[in-house]
Design a protein around this motif. Structure first.
Motif, mmCIF file in Angstrom:
data_model
loop_
_atom_site.group_PDB
_atom_site.id
_atom_site.type_symbol
_atom_site.label_atom_id
_atom_site.label_comp_id
_atom_site.label_asym_id
_atom_site.label_seq_id
_atom_site.Cartn_x
_atom_site.Cartn_y
_atom_site.Cartn_z
ATOM 1 N N THR A 143 0.835 -1.205 0.000
ATOM 2 C CA THR A 143 0.000 0.000 0.000
ATOM 3 C C THR A 143 0.872 1.258 0.000
ATOM 4 O O THR A 143 0.575 2.225 -0.713
ATOM 5 N N ALA A 144 1.936 1.253 0.776
ATOM 6 C CA ALA A 144 2.815 2.426 0.849
ATOM 7 C C ALA A 144 3.540 2.670 -0.477
ATOM 8 O O ALA A 144 3.741 3.815 -0.875
ATOM 9 N N LEU A 145 3.936 1.588 -1.150
ATOM 10 C CA LEU A 145 4.663 1.725 -2.414
ATOM 11 C C LEU A 145 3.735 1.764 -3.621
ATOM 12 O O LEU A 145 4.214 1.942 -4.742
ATOM 13 N N ALA A 146 2.445 1.592 -3.391
ATOM 14 C CA ALA A 146 1.452 1.537 -4.474
ATOM 15 C C ALA A 146 1.833 0.480 -5.496
ATOM 16 O O ALA A 146 1.858 0.709 -6.708
ATOM 17 N N HIS A 147 2.148 -0.703 -4.993
ATOM 18 C CA HIS A 147 2.576 -1.816 -5.833
ATOM 19 C C HIS A 147 1.512 -2.911 -5.752
ATOM 20 O O HIS A 147 1.331 -3.543 -4.707
ATOM 21 N N GLY A 148 0.815 -3.135 -6.862
ATOM 22 C CA GLY A 148 -0.321 -4.046 -6.872
ATOM 23 C C GLY A 148 0.027 -5.483 -6.552
ATOM 24 O O GLY A 148 -0.747 -6.202 -5.913
ATOM 25 N N LEU A 149 1.205 -5.932 -6.982
ATOM 26 C CA LEU A 149 1.596 -7.313 -6.727
ATOM 27 C C LEU A 149 1.812 -7.562 -5.234
ATOM 28 O O LEU A 149 1.432 -8.605 -4.707
ATOM 29 N N LEU A 150 2.409 -6.611 -4.541
ATOM 30 C CA LEU A 150 2.593 -6.756 -3.090
ATOM 31 C C LEU A 150 1.262 -6.716 -2.353
ATOM 32 O O LEU A 150 1.062 -7.447 -1.382
ATOM 33 N N ILE A 151 0.359 -5.882 -2.805
ATOM 34 C CA ILE A 151 -0.969 -5.827 -2.185
ATOM 35 C C ILE A 151 -1.679 -7.158 -2.366
ATOM 36 O O ILE A 151 -2.247 -7.717 -1.418
ATOM 37 N N ALA A 152 -1.635 -7.707 -3.584
ATOM 38 C CA ALA A 152 -2.275 -8.996 -3.847
ATOM 39 C C ALA A 152 -1.637 -10.109 -3.026
ATOM 40 O O ALA A 152 -2.333 -10.967 -2.465
ATOM 41 N N ALA A 153 -0.312 -10.111 -2.927
ATOM 42 C CA ALA A 153 0.378 -11.134 -2.138
ATOM 43 C C ALA A 153 0.015 -11.018 -0.662
ATOM 44 O O ALA A 153 -0.190 -12.035 0.018
#
Length: 96
Positions: free
Chosen positions: A58-68
């Protein structure tokens, strides 16, 4: 005790040993431990990792990390279910 009562106690003992052998052995040794329904160490650790990954995503606005992070949180939630072992063995596909 009546013979019927002894038989019932032996059935309870056998079921407890089959369901949670670690707890049954510790209880027989006089050093009881928590039953398996209350041992959630791995689930809490996985949930903490999931929240860290989700927060980082969420902090980096990275969709793959959010999904993981969401997937890991779902897996951790499944580990908290006390009946998961019963469901896992209930509907096994036949072996070829």
């Amino acid at each position: 005790m009546a013979e019927i009562d002894d038989q019932r106690l032996h059935e309870i003992e056998a079921r407890m040993h089959r369901d949670d052998p670690r707890f049954a052995h510790a209880l027989g040794a006089g050093k009881p431990c928590r039953p398996s329904e209350y041992r959630h160490t791995r689930a809490w650790l996985l949930l903490a990792v999931a929240l860290v990954v989700l927060g980082t995503g969420t902090a980096l606005a990275h969709g793959l990390l959010i999904a993981a992070g969401l997937v890991l949180a779902g897996v951790a939630g499944e580990l908290f279910d006390p009946e998961r072992a019963v469901r896992r063995h209930r509907n096994r596909p036949p072996r070829s």
